[in-house]
Design a protein around this motif. Structure first.
Motif, PDB file in Angstrom:
ATOM      1  N   SER A  20       0.830  -1.207   0.000  1.00 34.83           N
ATOM      2  CA  SER A  20       0.000   0.000   0.000  1.00 34.83           C
ATOM      3  C   SER A  20       0.862   1.254   0.000  1.00 34.83           C
ATOM      4  O   SER A  20       2.066   1.199   0.184  1.00 34.83           O
ATOM      5  CB  SER A  20      -0.956  -0.015   1.193  1.00 34.83           C
ATOM      6  OG  SER A  20      -0.250  -0.263   2.377  1.00 34.83           O
ATOM      7  N   LYS A  21       0.202   2.371  -0.204  1.00 35.51           N
ATOM      8  CA  LYS A  21       0.892   3.659  -0.272  1.00 35.51           C
ATOM      9  C   LYS A  21       1.427   4.074   1.095  1.00 35.51           C
ATOM     10  O   LYS A  21       1.227   3.393   2.094  1.00 35.51           O
ATOM     11  CB  LYS A  21      -0.066   4.727  -0.820  1.00 35.51           C
ATOM     12  CG  LYS A  21      -0.423   4.525  -2.298  1.00 35.51           C
ATOM     13  CD  LYS A  21      -1.237   5.708  -2.829  1.00 35.51           C
ATOM     14  CE  LYS A  21      -1.630   5.476  -4.295  1.00 35.51           C
ATOM     15  NZ  LYS A  21      -2.437   6.608  -4.822  1.00 35.51           N
ATOM     16  N   MET A  22       2.108   5.215   1.122  1.00 37.72           N
ATOM     17  CA  MET A  22       2.824   5.652   2.329  1.00 37.72           C
ATOM     18  C   MET A  22       1.898   6.068   3.468  1.00 37.72           C
ATOM     19  O   MET A  22       2.172   5.798   4.627  1.00 37.72           O
ATOM     20  CB  MET A  22       3.764   6.815   1.948  1.00 37.72           C
ATOM     21  CG  MET A  22       4.744   7.220   3.029  1.00 37.72           C
ATOM     22  SD  MET A  22       5.824   5.872   3.536  1.00 37.72           S
ATOM     23  CE  MET A  22       5.677   5.942   5.297  1.00 37.72           C
ATOM     24  N   PHE A  23       0.786   6.723   3.141  1.00 42.52           N
ATOM     25  CA  PHE A  23      -0.047   7.255   4.221  1.00 42.52           C
ATOM     26  C   PHE A  23      -1.524   6.876   4.089  1.00 42.52           C
ATOM     27  O   PHE A  23      -2.390   7.484   4.695  1.00 42.52           O
ATOM     28  CB  PHE A  23       0.096   8.785   4.294  1.00 42.52           C
ATOM     29  CG  PHE A  23       1.519   9.217   4.575  1.00 42.52           C
ATOM     30  CD1 PHE A  23       2.116   8.945   5.808  1.00 42.52           C
ATOM     31  CD2 PHE A  23       2.264   9.875   3.616  1.00 42.52           C
ATOM     32  CE1 PHE A  23       3.427   9.331   6.076  1.00 42.52           C
ATOM     33  CE2 PHE A  23       3.574  10.269   3.866  1.00 42.52           C
ATOM     34  CZ  PHE A  23       4.158   9.986   5.095  1.00 42.52           C
ATOM     35  N   CYS A  24      -1.817   5.884   3.234  1.00 42.75           N
ATOM     36  CA  CYS A  24      -3.209   5.422   3.109  1.00 42.75           C
ATOM     37  C   CYS A  24      -3.195   3.959   2.663  1.00 42.75           C
ATOM     38  O   CYS A  24      -2.124   3.383   2.454  1.00 42.75           O
ATOM     39  CB  CYS A  24      -3.990   6.281   2.109  1.00 42.75           C
ATOM     40  SG  CYS A  24      -3.334   6.211   0.432  1.00 42.75           S
ATOM     41  N   GLY A  25      -4.370   3.387   2.493  1.00 45.57           N
ATOM     42  CA  GLY A  25      -4.430   1.954   2.177  1.00 45.57           C
ATOM     43  C   GLY A  25      -4.491   1.645   0.680  1.00 45.57           C
ATOM     44  O   GLY A  25      -4.609   0.484   0.292  1.00 45.57           O
ATOM     45  N   CYS A  26      -4.403   2.657  -0.185  1.00 41.75           N
ATOM     46  CA  CYS A  26      -4.473   2.417  -1.629  1.00 41.75           C
ATOM     47  C   CYS A  26      -3.280   1.594  -2.090  1.00 41.75           C
ATOM     48  O   CYS A  26      -2.210   1.665  -1.504  1.00 41.75           O
ATOM     49  CB  CYS A  26      -4.463   3.738  -2.393  1.00 41.75           C
ATOM     50  SG  CYS A  26      -5.897   4.757  -2.079  1.00 41.75           S
ATOM     51  N   SER A  27      -3.478   0.839  -3.186  1.00 37.61           N
ATOM     52  CA  SER A  27      -2.384   0.037  -3.725  1.00 37.61           C
ATOM     53  C   SER A  27      -1.259   0.940  -4.229  1.00 37.61           C
ATOM     54  O   SER A  27      -1.492   1.945  -4.889  1.00 37.61           O
ATOM     55  CB  SER A  27      -2.893  -0.830  -4.884  1.00 37.61           C
ATOM     56  OG  SER A  27      -1.799  -1.414  -5.547  1.00 37.61           O
ATOM     57  N   GLN A  38      -6.688   4.297  -8.233  1.00 40.42           N
ATOM     58  CA  GLN A  38      -6.129   3.852  -6.951  1.00 40.42           C
ATOM     59  C   GLN A  38      -5.918   5.079  -6.078  1.00 40.42           C
ATOM     60  O   GLN A  38      -4.783   5.490  -5.821  1.00 40.42           O
ATOM     61  CB  GLN A  38      -4.827   3.094  -7.192  1.00 40.42           C
ATOM     62  CG  GLN A  38      -5.063   1.958  -8.178  1.00 40.42           C
ATOM     63  CD  GLN A  38      -3.874   1.049  -8.342  1.00 40.42           C
ATOM     64  OE1 GLN A  38      -2.757   1.394  -7.981  1.00 40.42           O
ATOM     65  NE2 GLN A  38      -4.097  -0.138  -8.859  1.00 40.42           N
ATOM     66  N   VAL A  39      -7.060   5.651  -5.692  1.00 41.25           N
ATOM     67  CA  VAL A  39      -7.009   6.918  -4.961  1.00 41.25           C
ATOM     68  C   VAL A  39      -8.033   6.929  -3.830  1.00 41.25           C
ATOM     69  O   VAL A  39      -8.993   6.155  -3.843  1.00 41.25           O
ATOM     70  CB  VAL A  39      -7.292   8.112  -5.904  1.00 41.25           C
ATOM     71  CG1 VAL A  39      -6.182   8.268  -6.924  1.00 41.25           C
ATOM     72  CG2 VAL A  39      -8.639   7.939  -6.611  1.00 41.25           C
ATOM     73  N   CYS A  40      -7.793   7.793  -2.842  1.00 47.58           N
ATOM     74  CA  CYS A  40      -8.724   7.959  -1.730  1.00 47.58           C
ATOM     75  C   CYS A  40      -8.569   9.388  -1.211  1.00 47.58           C
ATOM     76  O   CYS A  40      -7.690  10.116  -1.679  1.00 47.58           O
ATOM     77  CB  CYS A  40      -8.432   6.917  -0.645  1.00 47.58           C
ATOM     78  SG  CYS A  40      -6.950   7.303   0.315  1.00 47.58           S
ATOM     79  N   PRO A  41      -9.376   9.808  -0.258  1.00 46.27           N
ATOM     80  CA  PRO A  41      -9.255  11.200   0.221  1.00 46.27           C
ATOM     81  C   PRO A  41      -7.846  11.564   0.692  1.00 46.27           C
ATOM     82  O   PRO A  41      -7.412  12.700   0.519  1.00 46.27           O
ATOM     83  CB  PRO A  41     -10.265  11.251   1.372  1.00 46.27           C
ATOM     84  CG  PRO A  41     -11.305  10.238   0.997  1.00 46.27           C
ATOM     85  CD  PRO A  41     -10.539   9.124   0.326  1.00 46.27           C
ATOM     86  N   VAL A  42      -7.105  10.584   1.265  1.00 47.16           N
ATOM     87  CA  VAL A  42      -5.766  10.911   1.783  1.00 47.16           C
ATOM     88  C   VAL A  42      -4.820  11.258   0.644  1.00 47.16           C
ATOM     89  O   VAL A  42      -4.186  12.322   0.633  1.00 47.16           O
ATOM     90  CB  VAL A  42      -5.181   9.747   2.633  1.00 47.16           C
ATOM     91  CG1 VAL A  42      -3.730  10.025   3.007  1.00 47.16           C
ATOM     92  CG2 VAL A  42      -6.022   9.538   3.881  1.00 47.16           C
ATOM     93  N   CYS A  43      -4.716  10.356  -0.361  1.00 45.25           N
ATOM     94  CA  CYS A  43      -3.728  10.609  -1.422  1.00 45.25           C
ATOM     95  C   CYS A  43      -4.221  11.604  -2.463  1.00 45.25           C
ATOM     96  O   CYS A  43      -3.462  12.051  -3.311  1.00 45.25           O
ATOM     97  CB  CYS A  43      -3.228   9.305  -2.040  1.00 45.25           C
ATOM     98  SG  CYS A  43      -4.504   8.217  -2.662  1.00 45.25           S
ATOM     99  N   LEU A  44      -5.508  11.992  -2.372  1.00 42.48           N
ATOM    100  CA  LEU A  44      -6.004  13.079  -3.218  1.00 42.48           C
ATOM    101  C   LEU A  44      -5.856  14.416  -2.500  1.00 42.48           C
ATOM    102  O   LEU A  44      -6.136  15.466  -3.061  1.00 42.48           O
ATOM    103  CB  LEU A  44      -7.480  12.855  -3.579  1.00 42.48           C
ATOM    104  CG  LEU A  44      -7.781  11.764  -4.610  1.00 42.48           C
ATOM    105  CD1 LEU A  44      -9.285  11.534  -4.691  1.00 42.48           C
ATOM    106  CD2 LEU A  44      -7.237  12.138  -5.970  1.00 42.48           C
TER     107      LEU A  44
HETATM  108 ZN    ZN Z   1      -5.085   6.641  -1.034  1.00 45.36          ZN
END
Ligand code: ZN
Ligand code: ADP
Ligand code: MG
Length: 450
Positions: A20-27, A38-44
């Motif tokens: 997963s990414k550095m600060f969220c659960g996305c791949s 492969q995005v979520c509120p954190v990495c956006l």
């Molecule tokens: Zn994310």
């Protein structure tokens, strides 16, 4: 004419191959994926989203630092680095400023006595990827943002400016690529952007034979957008030439960022940095600082496998094979394991490590025999059967021909049946160790000369 010594320092970015990414659960596996899937509120970077740190990425960074003989900070933290660019949705990048995970390392350049000091290794998040599409005119061009890469763990390693030749730079970087692959922390593929290089370069006037730190030039040129070792080598050589030309004429080299045009074989100005950028660093308030105990660091250290430099040394001591063979094996861990397993199976009785390495590397026999057991069985079979050299075969033929003048005479009178008899005699003399086809060919050649 004054002589100039290149002064080169490197900044290397390596994308970690975590799940997963550095600060969220996305791949984190973003390469060639459908954009923005492969995005979520954190990495956006949406307001109110809370980051949480990927411990596996931190562990891998520490592992990398230990492998480069760095000191691991027992206390470290993340910081916000502010700048404005469309690839950075939050307006800041989470990075590390004054307490990076690893500091003060040193690393040996392969095939050289020289060590390069490592200034720091820190962990940060990757940015989004910008895709520029040009329409019929410049006005119609658009830039698209793909956030799949946003927030992927990215390690940055910074060396001291201690390289003084281009060959050393390339060897060092190739070794780093191999090292991270051994550690299994990154694919380090440059064409996929998992390993990115930046080189800073200036020229110092040679006064003493060795460069002292007080001789460090008061400028540096940063070469950016380098995506292969070959490209970097050419870019550095072109830039050294350019700086020499300016300095010899008594000019001053401008501190700036330059790119490289391979077609024209010149570097070109991209951005002039008047003064250092102010990133307004401050501690990331949403992520608590990280503290390591001694045992935690020891734990991570114990997970480090045998590294390339140690492997080279061990292969040389244990098997006594050539440097060329060693390098081929070290570059390919799977093949090296196959070689070592083969040596173990053979038990060094009839087959030397050298002959095993030779058969493996020169004939690619690991592709033909999936198991080292079959490979060794095959080698034993052919070495038992046919180990007479051509010279031995030819000597035996001469002996057989002079002992069997009647058969030779028959042959010349048109009785080619005697060939079988003569081959048998040669094979008898060689105790069956000659290769039949080779005996036949050499025998016919000898008879025709007769
Ligand atoms: Zn994310
Ligand atoms: P900045 O603050 O601009 O990032 P740093 O001093 O932190 O500059 O160094 C960044 C990189 O530039 C490092 O890899 C360092 O080794 C290299 N570097 C620093 N000074 C020089 C120089 N005079 N010539 C070549 N490289 C240099
Ligand atoms: Mg920098």
């Amino acid at each position: 004419m004054s002589r100039f010594i290149p002064v080169i320092g490197l900044e290397v970015h390596i994308e970690l191959a975590t799940k997963s990414k550095m600060f969220c659960g996305c791949s984190a596996d973003h390469f060639a994926k459908e954009p923005n899937t492969q995005v979520c509120p954190v990495c956006l970077g949406l307001p109110g989203a809370l980051p949480y740190a990927n411990f596996s990425a931190i562990e891998q960074t520490v592992m990398f630092g230990l492998s480069m003989n760095c000191k691991i900070n027992r206390f470290s933290k993340f910081d916000r680095k502010h700048y404005f660019y469309p690839d950075l949705p939050k307006g800041y990048q989470i990075s590390q400023y004054d307490f990076p995970f690893c500091v003060k390392g040193k690393f040996q350049i392969p095939n050289s006595k020289n060590q390069i000091r490592i200034r720091r290794i820190h962990l940060e998040e990757d940015t989004a990827k910008l895709v520029h599409q040009f329409g019929d005119s410049k006005e119609k061009g658009i830039s698209l943002v793909d956030f799949n890469r946003s927030g992927v763990p990215l390690v940055e390693m910074v060396t001291e400016p201690e390289f003084s030749d281009v060959d050393s730079v390339i060897s060092f970087l190739q070794e780093i690529q191999l090292l991270v692959r051994y550690l299994g922390i990154s694919s380090a593929d440059m064409e996929k952007g998992s390993m990115r290089l930046e080189a800073n370069i200036s020229l110092a006037k040679a006064q003493k034979s060795k460069l002292q730190s007080e001789d460090l030039p008061n400028y540096k040129v940063e070469l950016k957008n380098i995506n292969s070792f070959r490209f970097l080598r050419k870019a550095l050589n072109a830039e050294i030439k350019r700086q020499k030309r300016i300095l010899r004429k008594g000019g001053k080299v401008t501190q700036e960022t330059r790119g490289y045009d391979e077609y024209k074989n010149i570097t070109f100005s991209q951005r002039i940095k008047e003064e250092a950028m102010d990133y307004r660093y401050f501690p990331e308030p949403d992520i608590p600082p990280i503290r390591f105990s001694k045992t935690q660091i020891e734990d991570i250290k114990s997970k480090i496998p045998e590294l390339p430099a140690a492997k080279r040394k061990r292969l040389e001591e244990k098997y006594g094979i050539s440097k060329e063979y060693i390098e081929i094996l070290v570059q390919d861990k799977r093949r090296c394991d196959y070689f070592e397993k083969s040596c173990e199976i053979s038990g060094n009785k009839e087959l030397s490590a050298k002959s095993i390495a030779g058969a493996l590397i020169n004939q690619n026999l690991d592709r033909k025999f999936e198991s080292p057991y079959e490979f060794i069985r095959y080698l034993k079979k052919i070495s038992k059967k046919y180990y007479s050299s051509l010279k031995e075969i030819e000597d035996a033929i001469q002996k057989v021909l002079s002992d069997n003048s009647k058969a030779v005479k028959d042959y010349h009178e048109g009785n080619s049946n005697v060939i079988g008899f003569l081959i048998g005699q040669v094979q008898k003399m060689l105790k069956g160790r000659g290769e039949p086809k080779l005996i036949r060919e050499s025998l016919i050649k000898a008879l025709q000369k007769d």
